[in-house]
Design a protein around this motif. Sequence first.
Motif, short mmCIF file in Angstrom:
data_model
loop_
_atom_site.label_atom_id
_atom_site.label_comp_id
_atom_site.label_asym_id
_atom_site.label_seq_id
_atom_site.Cartn_x
_atom_site.Cartn_y
_atom_site.Cartn_z
N PHE A 226 19.05 39.73 -9.82
CA PHE A 226 19.71 39.87 -10.92
C PHE A 226 20.78 39.06 -11.02
N LEU A 227 22.19 38.51 -9.40
CA LEU A 227 22.90 37.74 -9.23
C LEU A 227 22.67 36.82 -9.68
N LEU A 228 21.03 36.44 -8.84
CA LEU A 228 20.21 35.32 -8.48
C LEU A 228 20.44 34.59 -9.84
N GLY A 229 19.21 35.29 -10.03
CA GLY A 229 19.16 34.52 -12.07
C GLY A 229 20.90 34.58 -13.08
N TRP A 230 21.78 35.41 -12.59
CA TRP A 230 22.76 35.18 -13.95
C TRP A 230 23.65 34.05 -12.93
N ASN A 231 23.63 33.34 -11.81
CA ASN A 231 24.86 32.95 -11.96
C ASN A 231 24.31 31.44 -10.91
N ASP A 232 22.71 31.23 -10.96
CA ASP A 232 22.18 30.35 -10.85
C ASP A 232 22.86 29.10 -12.01
N VAL A 233 22.92 28.27 -11.56
CA VAL A 233 22.85 26.54 -12.41
C VAL A 233 21.89 25.10 -12.11
N LEU A 234 22.01 25.42 -10.97
CA LEU A 234 20.61 24.70 -10.44
C LEU A 234 19.34 24.70 -11.08
N PHE A 235 19.09 25.12 -11.04
CA PHE A 235 17.68 25.85 -11.50
C PHE A 235 17.47 25.58 -13.27
N SER A 236 18.45 26.67 -13.56
CA SER A 236 18.53 26.30 -14.94
C SER A 236 19.15 25.47 -15.88
N SER A 237 19.85 24.43 -14.65
CA SER A 237 20.24 23.14 -15.85
C SER A 237 19.21 22.06 -15.90
N ILE A 238 18.10 22.35 -15.23
CA ILE A 238 16.63 21.15 -14.76
C ILE A 238 15.91 21.80 -16.25
N MET A 239 15.28 23.07 -15.83
CA MET A 239 14.18 23.72 -15.99
C MET A 239 14.41 24.37 -17.28
N THR A 240 15.54 24.15 -18.19
CA THR A 240 15.43 24.77 -19.63
C THR A 240 16.45 23.37 -20.37
N ASN A 241 15.96 24.63 -22.01
CA ASN A 241 16.88 23.16 -22.65
C ASN A 241 17.69 24.03 -23.91
N PRO A 242 18.53 23.04 -24.62
CA PRO A 242 19.68 23.81 -25.79
C PRO A 242 19.23 25.21 -26.04
N GLU A 243 18.34 25.50 -26.12
CA GLU A 243 17.07 27.34 -26.86
C GLU A 243 17.25 28.21 -25.92
N SER A 244 17.11 27.89 -24.96
CA SER A 244 16.58 28.43 -23.12
C SER A 244 17.69 28.47 -22.42
N ARG A 245 18.72 27.69 -22.67
CA ARG A 245 19.57 27.29 -21.89
C ARG A 245 20.61 29.30 -21.08
N THR A 246 20.91 29.21 -19.88
CA THR A 246 21.53 30.32 -19.85
C THR A 246 23.39 30.26 -19.67
N ALA A 247 23.92 31.47 -19.84
CA ALA A 247 25.72 31.41 -19.79
C ALA A 247 25.74 30.74 -18.94
N ALA A 248 25.41 30.58 -17.35
CA ALA A 248 26.10 29.64 -16.45
C ALA A 248 25.56 28.52 -16.92
N VAL A 249 24.74 27.94 -17.85
CA VAL A 249 24.55 26.99 -17.79
C VAL A 249 25.39 26.36 -18.97
N ALA A 250 25.29 27.07 -20.28
CA ALA A 250 26.82 26.97 -20.88
C ALA A 250 27.98 26.52 -20.65
N LEU A 251 28.41 27.20 -19.64
CA LEU A 251 29.74 27.54 -19.04
C LEU A 251 29.73 25.84 -18.82
N GLN A 252 29.23 24.90 -18.03
CA GLN A 252 29.04 24.11 -17.16
C GLN A 252 28.84 23.24 -18.72
N VAL A 253 28.46 23.32 -19.49
CA VAL A 253 28.22 22.22 -20.80
C VAL A 253 29.61 22.13 -20.90
N PHE A 254 30.14 23.73 -21.73
CA PHE A 254 31.34 23.47 -21.83
C PHE A 254 32.54 23.55 -21.42
#
Length: 301
Positions: A226-254
């Motif tokens: 769970f922590l691997l998926g929750w804290n990851d920014v590297l893969f989620s920033s590359i493999m997601t779009n604005p509709e599927s981005r996670t909370a970690a990417v949202a904080l990075q974009v913020f």
Amino acid sequence: MSAVTASRTKRTPAGSRSADVTRLLPKPLLVVILVVLMVFVLVPVVYILFASVNSDIAVANGAFLPTEFTLANYSKIWTTVALGRGLANSVVVAGSVAVVCAFLAVATAYVLVRFQFRGRLTFLRALLALQSIPGTLLLLPVFVLFSSAASYTGVQIIGTRWGLFITYLTFALPFSTWVMVTYLRGLPRELEEAARIDGASSWRILTRIVVPLSWPGIVVSGIFAFLLGWNDVLFSSIMTNPESRTAAVALQVFGATQEGGALPVYGQMMAAALVCAVPVVVLYLIFQRYLVGGLTAGGVK
């Protein structure tokens, strides 16, 4: 001779002997070290908490204590950035990875521990070898693999939640399997042998005996996944779009969108960070008793 032994036993009770063995440092020095460690851990958390209820101007000026107490930052974060959607995506992806990874790991570990077959040791060594490969090196191969699969099959993988699920499951499963291998080695074989004598199959033994006895290890492997998926920014920033981005990417974009502004909204950033940390804290509080048993299992034989 027996009287002397008995008197020595009375003079040194088991509790004091175990305390002397486990206490590596004098008690005053141990207290000082614990206080220093708590200060290092709690001061940043307290600062984030104070900044989240403070105004942006005061935080930008470096104020530690709030000059004015306000909860407006917690209401603004939902409109400033799509934090709600990011939290929902993170809970869905990380939660599904944790559940699937935990039960796949216990089934795989049961086969590796209880059955002898050719290639078993090679597979165990491969699990350890996979942990030494940095995820950064695998980012480009995974991206190219998913892009090629999408072009050949016509099924879009990149930009979807289930594509991110497959990615996290690939990286979390080896570690979770090794955790369960270590845990299952400590379970007594007599229970399984008795069940097999009564006619139970391997699947029945796994579901009715091994899984109920392995909850601490299952919880540990699931939380790490769970922590691997929750804290990851590297893969989620590359493999997601604005509709599927996670909370970690949202904080990075913020944070990135506020760098060029005249007044960065530090208060909202701190509030968003605390909101994103709440699910992990709640998870640890709920499964704390399982974590202690699961992490220490297999350490002493």
